[in-house]
Design a protein around this motif. Structure first.
Motif, short mmCIF file in Angstrom:
data_model
loop_
_atom_site.label_atom_id
_atom_site.label_comp_id
_atom_site.label_asym_id
_atom_site.label_seq_id
_atom_site.Cartn_x
_atom_site.Cartn_y
_atom_site.Cartn_z
N SER A 31 2.19 11.01 1.47
CA SER A 31 3.57 10.89 1.92
C SER A 31 4.42 9.99 1.01
O SER A 31 5.65 10.08 1.03
N ASN B 186 -3.05 3.25 3.40
CA ASN B 186 -2.23 3.70 4.53
C ASN B 186 -2.14 2.57 5.56
O ASN B 186 -2.60 1.46 5.31
N ARG B 187 -1.56 2.86 6.71
CA ARG B 187 -1.38 1.81 7.73
C ARG B 187 -2.71 1.25 8.22
O ARG B 187 -2.82 0.06 8.47
N ASP C 117 -5.44 0.96 6.48
CA ASP C 117 -5.91 0.06 5.43
C ASP C 117 -5.16 -1.28 5.51
O ASP C 117 -5.76 -2.35 5.34
N PRO D 231 -3.19 2.24 -3.65
CA PRO D 231 -3.29 3.31 -2.65
C PRO D 231 -3.75 2.75 -1.31
O PRO D 231 -4.60 1.87 -1.25
N GLU E 151 4.75 6.88 1.50
CA GLU E 151 5.19 5.74 2.30
C GLU E 151 4.65 4.45 1.69
O GLU E 151 3.49 4.36 1.33
N GLN E 152 5.53 3.46 1.55
CA GLN E 152 5.15 2.16 1.00
C GLN E 152 5.13 1.14 2.13
O GLN E 152 6.14 0.93 2.80
N TYR F 65 0.87 -1.18 0.00
CA TYR F 65 0.00 0.00 0.00
C TYR F 65 0.90 1.23 0.00
O TYR F 65 1.87 1.28 0.76
N GLU F 66 0.59 2.17 -0.85
CA GLU F 66 1.37 3.40 -0.94
C GLU F 66 0.50 4.58 -0.54
O GLU F 66 -0.57 4.79 -1.12
N HIS F 67 0.97 5.31 0.48
CA HIS F 67 0.23 6.47 0.96
C HIS F 67 0.23 7.56 -0.10
O HIS F 67 1.27 7.91 -0.64
N LYS F 68 -0.96 8.06 -0.41
CA LYS F 68 -1.14 9.01 -1.50
C LYS F 68 -0.37 10.31 -1.29
O LYS F 68 0.16 10.89 -2.24
#
Length: 93
Positions: free
Chosen positions: A47, A78-79, A81, A76, A49-50, A42-45
């Protein structure tokens, strides 16, 4: 699918999961990594962050093989998710 740098992945959960990683699973992936499914990231839209969500054995196998890149399905998220995904799979850490 894309190739991503292993070092760029947020893997806090790998530290808690490492004792539960199967040596046999890692060995299998070391032999079959090129044919294995991509890891899920998952990649934060905002930041960028992967977060490694699924594929800890594959990442460990790649690391042991001296690889710096791994095949990944990036979407897409985040943590929160990632935790929701793991809860749905019954693998929350």
């Amino acid at each position: 699918m894309t190739m991503i740098e292993i070092a760029s992945l947020y893997q806090a959960t790998i530290e808690t999961q490492r004792p539960r990683l199967s040596g046999d699973g890692i060995a299998l992936y070391m032999e079959t990594l090129d044919a294995a499914d991509p890891v899920l990231v998952y990649e934060h839209k905002v930041s960028g962050e992967q977060i490694l969500v699924d594929g800890h054995h594959r990442v460990e196998a790649a690391h042991r093989l001296g690889r710096t890149m791994i095949k990944a399905q990036v979407q897409p998220g985040n943590r929160e998710d990632a935790l929701r995904y793991l809860d749905q799979r019954g693998q929350s850490t």
